[in-house]
Design an enzyme around this catalytic site. Structure first.
Site, PDB file in Angstrom:
ATOM      1  N   GLU A 290     -62.624  64.228  56.447  1.00 34.95           N
ATOM      2  CA  GLU A 290     -62.992  64.168  57.859  1.00 34.95           C
ATOM      3  C   GLU A 290     -64.311  64.914  58.053  1.00 34.95           C
ATOM      4  OE1 GLU A 290     -62.271  62.735  61.719  1.00 34.95           O
ATOM      5  OE2 GLU A 290     -61.317  62.278  59.790  1.00 34.95           O
ATOM      6  N   GLU A 321     -72.383  61.433  63.641  1.00 29.90           N
ATOM      7  CA  GLU A 321     -72.281  61.721  62.212  1.00 29.90           C
ATOM      8  C   GLU A 321     -72.711  60.515  61.380  1.00 29.90           C
ATOM      9  OE1 GLU A 321     -68.780  64.441  63.874  1.00 29.90           O
ATOM     10  OE2 GLU A 321     -68.210  62.723  62.640  1.00 29.90           O
ATOM     11  N   ASP A 475     -59.921  63.890  65.462  1.00 28.32           N
ATOM     12  CA  ASP A 475     -58.899  64.249  64.474  1.00 28.32           C
ATOM     13  C   ASP A 475     -57.613  63.452  64.706  1.00 28.32           C
ATOM     14  OD1 ASP A 475     -60.574  66.326  63.324  1.00 28.32           O
ATOM     15  OD2 ASP A 475     -60.170  67.444  65.156  1.00 28.32           O
TER      16      ASP A 475
END
Length: 494
Positions: A290, A321, A475
């Site tokens: 992650e 990201e 998450d």
């Protein structure tokens, strides 16, 4: 009565206009629009159609995980109003400016404004321990401040623990407050327990919230900490050592982004040690990585090229990201400074394909292990997988989209009146040529396309109109996607 008639007439005019200007408007959407208007006869909205379709699409995989090991970043999140806290610290609004590392309250203010005006999430390391502790005390005492389980690993573990069939091992710096808040189903090795907690400050802002001349286009948060335990990934070797006894079916690794603020000499050494440790995980056990917010291109390149990414099986990441990953590796669309509005699906598809071709196993003769990427942004999610390695990905991407809607609104199930569809109804498989024109079908809300031996699955997100909490959504999305994913066993090379 006249209002209903007028509404129907306006809808008909709108459909006629859009069809005249765009005769290739998706057939599925035209079929939906041709129905009587929801306000006149109670027909379902697009949001209701999609949420109902998810219930059929989201099915458990034939083979499910039994034991999942998660590590290594864990902390206590202190969640406060970002603007409120900065005002309490006697900081005045001003111009935004990004900082790779924060050294002062002024740096904090500038970085917060920089990301708030973009509606983007970010995470930074605060170097001055004493100043950070003063800010942390002010945050804890701020009216309405709340404490939550924090750290990607702990948050993923918490989500996985909601599935009673899963046994979850969590390794990371677990202090007394965090231990108290963790789900009792989570197993924490004694070596992970420490006398004090690591605290991260989460400065949240709402859509439309304004501070000085800065106005947030959407709800999000800015995270910062002075966290040396997680910053040096001190629990990594202990985490890997615990796997022999725990014997997991799946390993989830996070926290690499925390090392970025420790300086090049430290992260270069720790990355080598991390690679050695991850390489010790049994070959048959998939490893999901992650990712989180980073700013050092050299550091990201080290993760991406010769270090970590080739030896993990799956990664999860968001739009910032993904773009930074491409910028660091001079990949597709690296010239973009940032995304404008909802990220273009074709560009996202191009970068995902590039990652799997350059750093993954899209080439069967490649020695890389990476075969799956779970991308998430506010309006939609994409799961890209190398053919033959994963199953049940339609359910997995839909499950991730569903949990984003539910968790953001703080509900147990979707309330269609509290969410809105913001995903594009039409998009392309690539930003360049050749490309395929694709559309969203609300009754079957996962769009699938292929590029070479990589399959893409796109699910729209029903965006919460008034999100209660944005921290940990990524998450939860990755955890949910993994729960519904099934890895296919590969025959050994002869």
């Amino acid at each position: 009565m006249w209002r209903k008639a007028a509404g129907a007439a306006l809808l008909a005019l709108a459909v006629g206009y859009f069809y005249h200007t765009n005769p290739e408007l998706p057939e599925q959407v035209l079929q939906y629009l041709s129905l009587p208007h929801p306000s006149t006869q109670g027909d379902p909205t697009l949001e209701q159609v999609i949420s109902t379709a998810w219930e059929t699409l989201i099915t458990a995989p034939a083979s499910q995980w039994g034991r999942v090991a998660v590590g290594v970043n864990a902390c206590v999140d202190v969640v406060v109003s970002g603007i409120g806290l900065l005002q309490a610290l006697a900081v005045d609004p001003g111009m935004g400016r990004d900082h790779e590392v924060l050294h002062s309250k002024e740096d904090l203010k500038e970085a917060f404004i920089h990301y708030m005006e973009r509606g983007s999430a970010a995470e930074r390391f605060f170097t001055d321990k004493e100043v950070f502790q003063r800010i942390a005390r002010a945050a804890a005492e701020y009216p309405g401040a709340q404490l939550y389980v924090g750290g990607n690993a702990a948050l993923i573990g918490q989500k996985l623990a909601t599935y009673p069939q899963l046994m979850v091992l969590l390794c990371g710096p677990v202090g007394p407050k965090l231990h108290e808040m963790l789900d009792e189903q989570i197993v924490v090795p004694p070596e992970s327990l420490q006398e004090t907690d690591e605290y991260h400050l989460i400065l949240e802002y709402k859509a439309g919230e304004q501070w000085g001349a800065t106005r947030a286009p959407q709800a999000n948060r800015f995270i910062f900490s002075h966290d040396v335990s997680n910053g040096e990934m001190r629990a990594l070797e202990m985490f890997v050592a615990s796997l022999d006894e725990f014997q997991p079916d799946l390993v989830v690794l996070s926290g690499l982004h925390m090392m970025e603020g420790q300086g090049r000499q430290m992260w270069e050494q720790r990355l080598k040690e991390a690679v050695a440790a991850i390489s010790d995980v049994r070959n048959a056990v998939p490893v999901h990585l992650e990712l989180a917010s980073m700013t050092d291109k050299d550091y990201m390149n080290s993760i991406m090229q010769e270090q970590v990414m080739p030896i993990v099986t799956s990664i999860g990441l968001n739009e910032q990201e993904l773009l930074f990953l491409s910028q660091a590796g001079t990949g597709p669309h690296a010239e973009l400074v940032s995304w404008e509005g909802i990220p273009d699906v074709g560009r996202v598809s191009d970068i995902l394909l590039w990652v799997l071709e350059q750093h993954g196993r899209s080439d069967p003769e490649s020695e890389a292990d990476l075969t799956r990427i779970h991308f998430h942004t506010l309006a939609y999610h994409v799961l890209a997988t190398v053919d033959g390695h994963w199953a049940n990905q339609v359910a997995a991407v839909a499950a991730g989209a569903r949990v984003a809607s539910i968790q953001a609104c703080g509900l147990q199930s979707i309330d269609a009146s509290k969410v809105v569809l913001r995903a594009p109804l039409e998009f392309h498989s690539s930003h360049g040529e050749p490309r395929e024109k694709l559309s969203l079908n609300p009754t079957e809300p996962v769009t699938v396309w292929h590029r070479g031996n990589v399959t893409f699955h796109l699910a729209p997100v029903l965006v919460c109109k008034q999100p209660l909490r944005t921290v940990g959504l990524g998450d939860a999305i990755s955890a949910e996607g993994l729960v519904y994913s099934e890895i296919r066993p590969q025959l050994p090379f002869l």
